[in-house]
Every structure is written in C-alpha cells, then in structure tokens.
Design a protein around this motif. Structure first.
Motif, mmCIF file in Angstrom:
data_model
loop_
_atom_site.group_PDB
_atom_site.id
_atom_site.type_symbol
_atom_site.label_atom_id
_atom_site.label_comp_id
_atom_site.label_asym_id
_atom_site.label_seq_id
_atom_site.Cartn_x
_atom_site.Cartn_y
_atom_site.Cartn_z
ATOM 1 N N SER A 195 0.824 -1.214 0.000
ATOM 2 C CA SER A 195 0.000 0.000 0.000
ATOM 3 C C SER A 195 0.856 1.261 0.000
ATOM 4 C CB SER A 195 -0.923 0.012 1.227
ATOM 5 O OG SER A 195 -0.179 0.138 2.426
ATOM 6 N N GLN A 196 2.085 1.162 0.497
ATOM 7 C CA GLN A 196 2.953 2.327 0.587
ATOM 8 C C GLN A 196 3.870 2.471 -0.624
ATOM 9 O OE1 GLN A 196 2.353 4.323 3.470
ATOM 10 N NE2 GLN A 196 0.724 2.779 3.335
ATOM 11 N N PHE A 197 4.238 1.351 -1.243
ATOM 12 C CA PHE A 197 5.319 1.396 -2.213
ATOM 13 C C PHE A 197 4.930 0.947 -3.622
ATOM 14 C CE2 PHE A 197 7.516 0.330 1.932
ATOM 15 C CZ PHE A 197 7.746 1.661 2.235
ATOM 16 N N ALA A 198 3.645 0.680 -3.836
ATOM 17 C CA ALA A 198 3.210 0.273 -5.168
ATOM 18 C C ALA A 198 2.367 1.339 -5.857
ATOM 19 C CB ALA A 198 2.412 -1.038 -5.090
ATOM 20 N N GLY A 199 2.058 2.408 -5.136
ATOM 21 C CA GLY A 199 1.213 3.445 -5.720
ATOM 22 C C GLY A 199 2.006 4.679 -6.086
ATOM 23 N N ALA A 200 1.347 5.812 -6.039
ATOM 24 C CA ALA A 200 1.989 7.078 -6.393
ATOM 25 C C ALA A 200 3.028 7.456 -5.347
ATOM 26 C CB ALA A 200 0.937 8.179 -6.502
ATOM 27 N N ALA A 201 4.040 8.181 -5.791
ATOM 28 C CA ALA A 201 5.053 8.690 -4.874
ATOM 29 C C ALA A 201 4.469 9.846 -4.057
ATOM 30 C CB ALA A 201 6.281 9.151 -5.644
ATOM 31 N N ILE A 202 4.505 9.714 -2.735
ATOM 32 C CA ILE A 202 3.980 10.738 -1.841
ATOM 33 C C ILE A 202 5.109 11.556 -1.233
ATOM 34 C CG2 ILE A 202 2.578 11.157 0.213
ATOM 35 C CD1 ILE A 202 1.019 10.044 -2.165
ATOM 36 N N SER A 203 6.209 10.901 -0.970
ATOM 37 C CA SER A 203 7.356 11.556 -0.346
ATOM 38 C C SER A 203 8.613 10.795 -0.740
ATOM 39 C CB SER A 203 7.202 11.568 1.182
ATOM 40 O OG SER A 203 7.291 10.239 1.685
ATOM 41 N N GLU A 204 9.751 11.203 -0.164
ATOM 42 C CA GLU A 204 10.993 10.488 -0.453
ATOM 43 C C GLU A 204 10.987 9.085 0.130
ATOM 44 O OE1 GLU A 204 11.860 12.510 3.504
ATOM 45 O OE2 GLU A 204 10.646 12.883 1.724
ATOM 46 N N THR A 205 10.092 8.841 1.085
ATOM 47 C CA THR A 205 9.986 7.516 1.702
ATOM 48 C C THR A 205 8.847 6.712 1.097
ATOM 49 O OG1 THR A 205 10.870 8.377 3.784
ATOM 50 C CG2 THR A 205 9.711 6.276 3.871
ATOM 51 N N VAL A 206 7.678 7.300 0.981
ATOM 52 C CA VAL A 206 6.525 6.601 0.402
ATOM 53 C C VAL A 206 6.604 6.758 -1.110
ATOM 54 C CG1 VAL A 206 4.012 6.373 0.391
ATOM 55 C CG2 VAL A 206 5.192 7.108 2.471
ATOM 56 N N THR A 207 7.278 5.799 -1.739
ATOM 57 C CA THR A 207 7.555 5.885 -3.169
ATOM 58 C C THR A 207 7.840 4.497 -3.725
ATOM 59 O OG1 THR A 207 9.148 6.699 -4.814
ATOM 60 C CG2 THR A 207 9.954 6.424 -2.570
ATOM 61 N N PRO A 208 7.473 4.220 -4.954
ATOM 62 C CA PRO A 208 7.835 2.939 -5.571
ATOM 63 C C PRO A 208 9.341 2.747 -5.693
ATOM 64 C CG PRO A 208 6.107 4.036 -6.831
ATOM 65 C CD PRO A 208 6.614 5.025 -5.832
ATOM 66 N N GLU A 209 10.108 3.822 -5.545
ATOM 67 C CA GLU A 209 11.560 3.751 -5.653
ATOM 68 C C GLU A 209 12.241 3.492 -4.313
ATOM 69 O OE1 GLU A 209 12.602 7.496 -7.321
ATOM 70 O OE2 GLU A 209 11.902 6.986 -9.342
ATOM 71 N N ILE A 210 11.468 3.064 -3.318
ATOM 72 C CA ILE A 210 12.007 2.959 -1.963
ATOM 73 C C ILE A 210 13.230 2.057 -1.898
ATOM 74 C CG2 ILE A 210 10.336 1.139 -1.371
ATOM 75 C CD1 ILE A 210 11.877 3.814 0.986
ATOM 76 N N VAL A 211 13.194 0.891 -2.540
ATOM 77 C CA VAL A 211 14.330 -0.034 -2.458
ATOM 78 C C VAL A 211 15.559 0.589 -3.109
ATOM 79 C CG1 VAL A 211 15.240 -2.247 -3.274
ATOM 80 C CG2 VAL A 211 12.956 -2.134 -2.248
ATOM 81 N N GLU A 212 15.377 1.196 -4.277
ATOM 82 C CA GLU A 212 16.496 1.824 -4.973
ATOM 83 C C GLU A 212 17.103 2.944 -4.132
ATOM 84 O OE1 GLU A 212 17.237 4.528 -9.003
ATOM 85 O OE2 GLU A 212 15.351 3.453 -8.715
ATOM 86 N N ARG A 213 16.245 3.775 -3.537
ATOM 87 C CA ARG A 213 16.740 4.913 -2.762
ATOM 88 C C ARG A 213 17.462 4.453 -1.504
ATOM 89 N NH1 ARG A 213 12.428 9.911 -3.149
ATOM 90 N NH2 ARG A 213 12.332 9.993 -5.426
ATOM 91 N N ARG A 214 16.879 3.491 -0.790
ATOM 92 C CA ARG A 214 17.511 3.019 0.447
ATOM 93 C C ARG A 214 18.775 2.213 0.158
ATOM 94 N NH1 ARG A 214 15.646 5.387 5.286
ATOM 95 N NH2 ARG A 214 14.049 6.742 4.412
ATOM 96 N N ARG A 215 18.776 1.516 -0.960
ATOM 97 C CA ARG A 215 19.970 0.739 -1.298
ATOM 98 C C ARG A 215 21.157 1.664 -1.590
ATOM 99 N NH1 ARG A 215 18.325 -3.958 -4.850
ATOM 100 N NH2 ARG A 215 17.988 -5.064 -2.880
ATOM 101 N N ALA A 216 20.879 2.879 -2.051
ATOM 102 C CA ALA A 216 21.967 3.841 -2.247
ATOM 103 C C ALA A 216 22.649 4.147 -0.921
ATOM 104 C CB ALA A 216 21.425 5.122 -2.875
#
Length: 246
Positions: A195-216
C-alpha cells in the motif's frame, strides 16, 4: 493472523508469532519503518537463529495511503518473509508519538512481556516528529521496565543494549552491519508493504523507488565497511570489542 489482546497486562496486539523473550526488538513508529531502517540486520539475526521481533507503536492510520487493516496484513506478511519470532502493535495514535507517562507505561509493560536483550530505536536526529518522539519515549520506557517498584505488571526487565537506526536523516554511525547476503529478502520484506510502495510517490519515503533509494544508502555505508551493502547504527554507550576479532 491477528491476535487481539485486551488484557491491561498486555497493552499490545500480537499480529505475528508468539509472545516470548526476544534477543532483539526493533521499535517502529509506523508499519514499514523497521524494514526500511534495520531490516537487513533483523533478517540476518533471524536466519542465524536469534529470536527477533518488531513492535509498531502506531498503526499508521493517518498515512496518505493504506488503511490500518491493510497495513496490519502487510506487517504480518513482511514478518513471515523476515523470519521474525514475534511482531506486535502498541496502538498509540499516529502523529502523536511522544514521551507521555501513559505511553511509557504501555511500552514498558510490553518490554517486560517480550524481554528483549537488545532494543533498536529510531535516531533522535530524525526529522519526523513520530520518530524522534519514539526515541524519547523509549528512554523512559526502558528505565521504567527495570524498576522493581514501578506501577507495572510483569517482572522487571533490563535492556542490555540500545541501538539507534537511520530513518529520514543522516547519522554518524558507530556500528555497521554487512547485509549483502540478505538483500533479496530485505527487498521482499520492504515491498510487502504494498500500500505504501506500489502506488503514487507521496514523499521520499513513500515511493515505488524505496528499495532503490535506500539501497543507495546501504551502498554508501558498505563502502566505509568494505562491504557491498551495510546498515548503519549508532550506539550511545561504548561497545566492548574483542581485539582479536578486528
């Protein structure tokens, strides 16, 4: 499976596993915080046979996406992926996590019930009020849980070590953990919070790119640790290290 707990002696709900003494317990202000900030380390410990748990302090009911019912199901699914021994929810109000006596009593009673040896909490430098509120709340709860004369149910319990994990702000870690071997499991656990990571990007945390961003971030800390990926923690007390292990 949701196991409602209504007894005043247990001010929490168990949503996965069974109440038992834990080696490590991670406090998460909201569902998914533990996976994002410390998930790789928790998975490594669970795979090594340690009893590992997560306690959500709120149900994330004020989040833009998802409902408490959906998010509790996601938490249970992530717990299964991670191999947790226990996952619970304290049910404090989302957006209002802070050091109050009532909240500290509830958290301290929970610490007495699951008796963690190591407690992992959000860093107090985090920009999110619920995250640094959780840090300050945990300080009082850890103190209360060990007091024999505290007005709490359960036997007194002393947490041996508190570690601070990285959330939404940079930290200066004193401990790095190699998490390269569990990257696939970690990513699956994070993305279980669909529900948090498959929809629209809401913030730098709630985003489909979460794994990519945190892996950085994991890559950056891994560079310092001479590993591919590492999670960062800070200790408030010195760690005793065997020099032969260095």
């Amino acid at each position: 499976m949701l196991w409602p707990v209504s007894s005043p002696a247990r001010p929490f709900d168990t949503i996965f596993g069974q109440v038992r003494p834990l080696d490590w317990l991670c406090l998460a202000p909201h569902p998914d915080d533990a996976e994002i900030g410390a998930g790789g380390t928790l998975i490594r410990l669970a795979q090594a046979g340690r009893a590992v748990g997560i306690l959500e302090l709120s149900r994330g009911e004020r989040g833009t996406q998802g409902t408490p019912e959906v998010r509790v199901a996601e938490c249970a699914r992530a717990a299964d992926i991670m191999g947790l021994a226990w996952r619970g929810q304290l049910g404090l109000p989302d957006g209002e996590l802070r050091d109050t006596l009532e909240a500290a009593h509830a958290l301290a009673a929970t610490l007495r019930a699951v008796r963690p040896r190591v407690l992992v909490v959000p860093h107090h430098h985090d920009r999110h009020p619920d995250h640094f509120g959780t840090y300050h709340l945990s300080k009082r709860a850890v103190h209360l849980a060990q007091l024999k004369k505290a007005d709490l149910t359960g036997e007194p319990h002393r947490v041996s070590r508190v570690l601070l994990y990285q959330g939404n702000a940079d930290i200066r870690p004193t401990l790095l953990v190699d998490v390269e071997a569990v990257q696939d499991t970690w990513a699956a656990a994070v993305l279980a919070h669909e529900s948090q990571f498959a929809g629209a990007a809401i913030s730098e945390t709630v985003t489909p790119e979460i794994v990519e961003r945190r892996r950085a971030r994991l890559t950056y800390w891994g560079t310092l640790a001479r590993a591919r990926y590492a999670e960062a923690f800070e200790t408030e007390d010195p760690l005793l290290v065997d020099p032969l292990a260095l």
